[in-house]
Design a protein around this motif. Structure first.
Motif, PDB file in Angstrom:
ATOM      1  N   GLU A   1      39.978   7.984  32.713  1.00 47.73           N
ATOM      2  CA  GLU A   1      39.369   8.554  33.912  1.00 47.73           C
ATOM      3  C   GLU A   1      37.851   8.528  33.821  1.00 47.73           C
ATOM      4  OE1 GLU A   1      40.580  12.197  36.742  1.00 47.73           O
ATOM      5  OE2 GLU A   1      39.989  12.796  34.722  1.00 47.73           O
TER       6      GLU A   1
ATOM      7  N   ILE B   1      35.117   6.016  36.247  1.00 47.54           N
ATOM      8  CA  ILE B   1      33.888   6.469  36.911  1.00 47.54           C
ATOM      9  C   ILE B   1      32.703   5.629  36.460  1.00 47.54           C
ATOM     10  CG2 ILE B   1      32.347   8.423  37.282  1.00 47.54           C
ATOM     11  CD1 ILE B   1      35.045   8.727  38.624  1.00 47.54           C
TER      12      ILE B   1
ATOM     13  N   LEU C   1      41.936   5.423  40.161  1.00 48.52           N
ATOM     14  CA  LEU C   1      41.947   6.876  39.987  1.00 48.52           C
ATOM     15  C   LEU C   1      43.266   7.469  40.469  1.00 48.52           C
ATOM     16  CD1 LEU C   1      38.301   7.785  41.066  1.00 48.52           C
ATOM     17  CD2 LEU C   1      39.262   7.870  38.764  1.00 48.52           C
TER      18      LEU C   1
ATOM     19  N   ARG D   1      34.404  12.803  37.999  1.00 51.53           N
ATOM     20  CA  ARG D   1      35.477  12.526  38.971  1.00 51.53           C
ATOM     21  C   ARG D   1      35.407  13.527  40.126  1.00 51.53           C
ATOM     22  NH1 ARG D   1      41.048  11.126  39.210  1.00 51.53           N
ATOM     23  NH2 ARG D   1      41.563  11.180  41.432  1.00 51.53           N
TER      24      ARG D   1
ATOM     25  N   ARG E   1      32.490  12.609  42.373  1.00 47.38           N
ATOM     26  CA  ARG E   1      32.746  11.423  43.190  1.00 47.38           C
ATOM     27  C   ARG E   1      33.648  11.763  44.372  1.00 47.38           C
ATOM     28  NH1 ARG E   1      36.534   7.475  43.994  1.00 47.38           N
ATOM     29  NH2 ARG E   1      35.702   5.370  44.397  1.00 47.38           N
ATOM     30  N   ASP E   2      34.732  12.491  44.125  1.00 47.61           N
ATOM     31  CA  ASP E   2      35.664  12.825  45.198  1.00 47.61           C
ATOM     32  C   ASP E   2      34.993  13.694  46.264  1.00 47.61           C
ATOM     33  OD1 ASP E   2      37.546  11.397  43.837  1.00 47.61           O
ATOM     34  OD2 ASP E   2      38.595  13.135  42.992  1.00 47.61           O
TER      35      ASP E   2
END
Length: 754
Positions: A25, A29, A93, A256, A259-260
């Motif tokens: 993960e 990224i 992802l 993560r 980013r989301d």
């Protein structure tokens, strides 16, 4: 294979798979960063290949199929047959999330379930087949080319088995690249918790033995107790280190999350991390995980602006989210902030009035810090509409309460248009902590050393300086008003405080101080924190309990709960305004000085800023290494400097004042024949440099004062910086660097070389 062996295999598989998945993960990224794209592709491919290979030994076909499909896509990306796109990143992802769900299912039921993953498999397959070049090579250059002639020949004879050959090559590579990992083993957390509990009980037994030893004047027994004390301290330190985890175990999730959230809110955000290797106790790591995540979400949702808004404000369109962690003053400091719009204080006041949280009069009288702290009120939110990210008014109040539960604090620093930073201070561990033991009404209580500022003893003349201000008893300590809280009154005890002397424990809560009045102040010792029973958990005054050396139970005072219970918090604004009016004319060259009695009754002092702590030790604890006296203290070996040797007139012998008032002569501290059980030494641990700490042996600690050093005289002798008039008496201010140079110049050479 027996059932328990299968369970052990699955457990080992899950542990390794979760580690690989976390690494995958993070690397996905990293794929969006051009600088580290190739290395990240190699690591992802290797981790997926390992995951797929492990599935071959266990009946998990769905998991193996997902890993294989992801591996195929990574193979195309690694061989540059495809260009990396945001859709690929999102699909990868999603694959990670799906694999994590399967692992969770396996952990719960020992089976991967019967869910249909065909849609995700098709998406991975379609991405692998798009934009491929017409010429498809069978195998490109391997990740790490380690092959033997026999393996290469086998690959040529059996092309179908080339994948197994590569797998074998990969395994050989893994062995060669991770040889250092053989020094580590996995240990069940429950076993570590059990060890920590046993060490806690050992610390309690150690305290009881040391207390028992003070009743007997036996050199052999005292030496054995001292050895037990040192070994217990080392064991305690070692076991506590096994529970430490780097804060990166939390932070690795934030890229993560960032980013989301950035994609969901239409923003552009980059994450900067500093101090990810800072370590904390596992229990604290678990406690702060959710508060830190909420702060990150808050910075992205409320702090960082949309790209168009940032460009209009002459800012780069890419917003900046930073996380820092570092050790300072025995605590861990964590900073989370952004370069966004900052807090609009007037907007916060207006919104709090609309929600009915404060009145207009209260809002008008608020300071900047009070207005910023409005965001911690339950139900407060600046969002006009409820979204899946914010608007419900829950979260920030839970952040503050969770941090305070572990004796931590949260501060806000914000500048409109520049950004906001949340500064968190938390202890390293909660299991075994140094605490001050006090008594009130015949009972003992403990106060965490992290909350202590200083100890003050008021005698007859000083008692007259206690006055009432805004219905609160206050004492003017070096020109500053310190509100007083009488512990016996809070606890409704019948004890009568000594009318001739008063013992104050000055503690700090949320950047303000108050004095806790107790009957007696005893000692600082390591205590084992025990949770309160369900009957006492509702009491906000206490954070736990501990067992003292005599076997009695002492409740641990929660200074935050005590301040809220007594109403001191509400009175602080008025008292601070009084302090502000008084302090404007008292800011000229004031310094905090630690005063003590030196050789031959000389009055001496050092700047409080370089004094780490004060201790009283048994003379039998002093050891000798070469020509240097040393002391073991809190996991450190400290050089010991006797000021008698530095300043006494006698060259061959120095005199030491003993507890019984007599004087004895000796030529060094290590003379165990003269070190009786009854003798204790008062020491000041100073740190003139970050890499050098030494212990000074003094006759007696006198006081801590804050005075302007306006009357100065020349140095009276080597080791003295200058003379000053403090409290109406001539005091020698020591030059610590010169004192160390006189005692052992080699210590300064080591410090400067470091």
């Amino acid at each position: 294979m027996e059932l328990n062996e299968i369970d052990d295999d699955i457990e080992a598989f899950l542990v390794e798979s979760y580690e690989n998945l976390n690494q995958i993960e993070r690397d996905i990224i990293e794929l969006e960063k051009a600088s580290s794209k190739d290395e990240a592709l190699v690591r992802i491919y290797r981790s997926l290949h390992t995951l797929k290979g492990n599935c071959g030994f266990l009946p998990f076909p769905n998991l193996e199929s997902l890993a294989h499909a992801g591996e195929n896509l990574l193979s195309c990306l690694r061989d540059r047959q495809l260009a990396i796109t945001p859709d690929m990143i999102s699909t990868l992802l999603q694959t990670v999330d799906t694999i994590r769900q399967i692992l969770s299912q396996i952990e719960t039921t020992k089976h991967e379930g019967d869910r249909d993953y065909s849609a995700l498999l098709r998406a991975l397959t379609q991405l692998s087949e798009t934009q491929q070049t017409s010429k498809v090579s069978q195998w490109h250059e391997p990740v790490v080319n380690i092959q033997t002639p026999q393996i290469e020949a086998e690959a040529q004879r059996d092309p179908v088995g080339s994948e197994s050959v590569e797998f074998l090559n990969h395994e050989l590579t893994e062995i060669s690249m991770t040889t250092s990992e053989s020094a580590y083993i996995r240990v069940n957390v429950n076993l570590l918790d059990q060890m920590m509990n046993l060490v806690g009980e050992l610390v309690l037994a150690r305290n009881q033995v040391i207390r028992f030893s003070r009743k007997f004047k036996d050199n052999g027994f005292a030496a054995t107790c001292q050895r037990l004390n040192l070994l217990t301290a080392e064991l305690q330190s070692g076991v506590m280190k096994t529970r430490l985890q780097p804060i990166s175990s939390i932070w690795q999730k934030f890229p993560r999350v960032t980013r989301d959230l950035a994609i969901a809110s239409g923003k552009q955000v980059e994450v900067e991390m500093e101090g990810a290797d800072t370590e904390l106790d596992k229990s604290i790591i678990e406690t702060i995980k959710d508060p830190l995540t909420h702060l990150v979400r808050n910075c992205i949702d409320h702090g960082i602006e949309l790209p168009a808004e940032r460009v209009a404000c002459d800012k780069p369109s890419l917003g900046r989210l930073f996380l820092r962690a570092f050790h300072e003053s025995g605590k861990v400091n964590i900073e989370i902030g952004d370069d966004g719009r900052g807090l609009n204080l007037e907007r916060l006041k207006e919104r709090s009035q609309q929600l009915g949280l404060v009145s207009a009069v209260q809002a008008a009288a608020m300071s900047e810090s009070e207005a910023m702290n409005l965001i911690f009120l339950p139900g407060f939110s600046t969002a006009e509409q409820v979204t899946n990210l914010s608007g419900r008014g829950v979260g920030m109040d839970i952040v503050k309460s969770n941090i305070e539960k572990i004796n931590g604090t949260v501060e806000i620093h914000s500048q409109q248009g520049q950004g906001t930073t949340f500064k968190i201070k938390i202890p390293l561990t909660l299991a075994i902590i140094p605490a001050l033991i006090v008594s009130s009404g015949g009972d003992h209580y403990a106060i965490s050393q992290a909350s202590l500022q200083e100890l003050v003893r008021l005698e007859t003349q000083a008692l007259n300086r206690i006055e009432m201000l805004y219905d609160v008893p206050v004492y003017r300590l070096r020109g500053n008003l310190v509100p007083l809280v009488y512990l016996n009154q809070v606890l409704h005890q019948d004890s009568v405080t000594n009318l001739e002397t008063l013992s104050l424990v000055i503690v700090e809560v949320d950047n303000y101080r108050f004095g806790l009045v107790v009957d007696t102040i005893e000692d600082i010792q390591d205590i084992v924190v025990k949770p309160l029973g369900k009957q006492l958990k509702a009491l906000s005054l206490f954070a736990g309990a501990t067992i003292l050396g005599d076997g009695t139970v002492a409740l641990i005072i929660d200074v935050v709960g005590l301040a809220n219970r007594t109403g001191i918090t509400a009175k602080q604004k008025q008292l601070l305004s009084e302090n502000g009016a008084n302090s404007q004319e008292q800011t000229a060259d004031r310094q905090k000085i630690l005063l003590f009695e030196g050789p031959e009754g000389a009055r001496m002092g050092i700047p409080l800023a370089i004094a780490l702590r004060l201790e009283e030790i048994l003379a039998s604890a002093v050891e000798k290494v070469g020509n240097q006296d040393v002391l073991q203290s809190y996991g450190q070996i400290l050089p010991l400097i006797d000021l008698q040797k530095i300043f006494a007139d006698c060259d061959a012998f120095s005199t030491r004042r003993y507890a019984n008032g007599g004087l004895r002569q000796r030529n060094h501290l290590h003379d165990q024949a003269l070190a009786t059980v009854a003798e204790t030494l008062q020491i000041i641990i100073v740190s003139p440099y970050a890499e050098l700490s030494v212990a000074l042996v003094v006759e007696r600690i006198l006081d801590i004062v804050e005075e302007p050093l306006t009357i100065k005289g020349i140095s009276s002798r080597p080791g003295v910086l200058f003379c000053a008039v403090i409290q109406g008496k001539i005091t020698e201010i020591l030059d610590i660097e010169t004192v160390i140079r006189i005692a052992n110049p080699h210590l300064l050479q080591l410090a400067t070389h470091d």
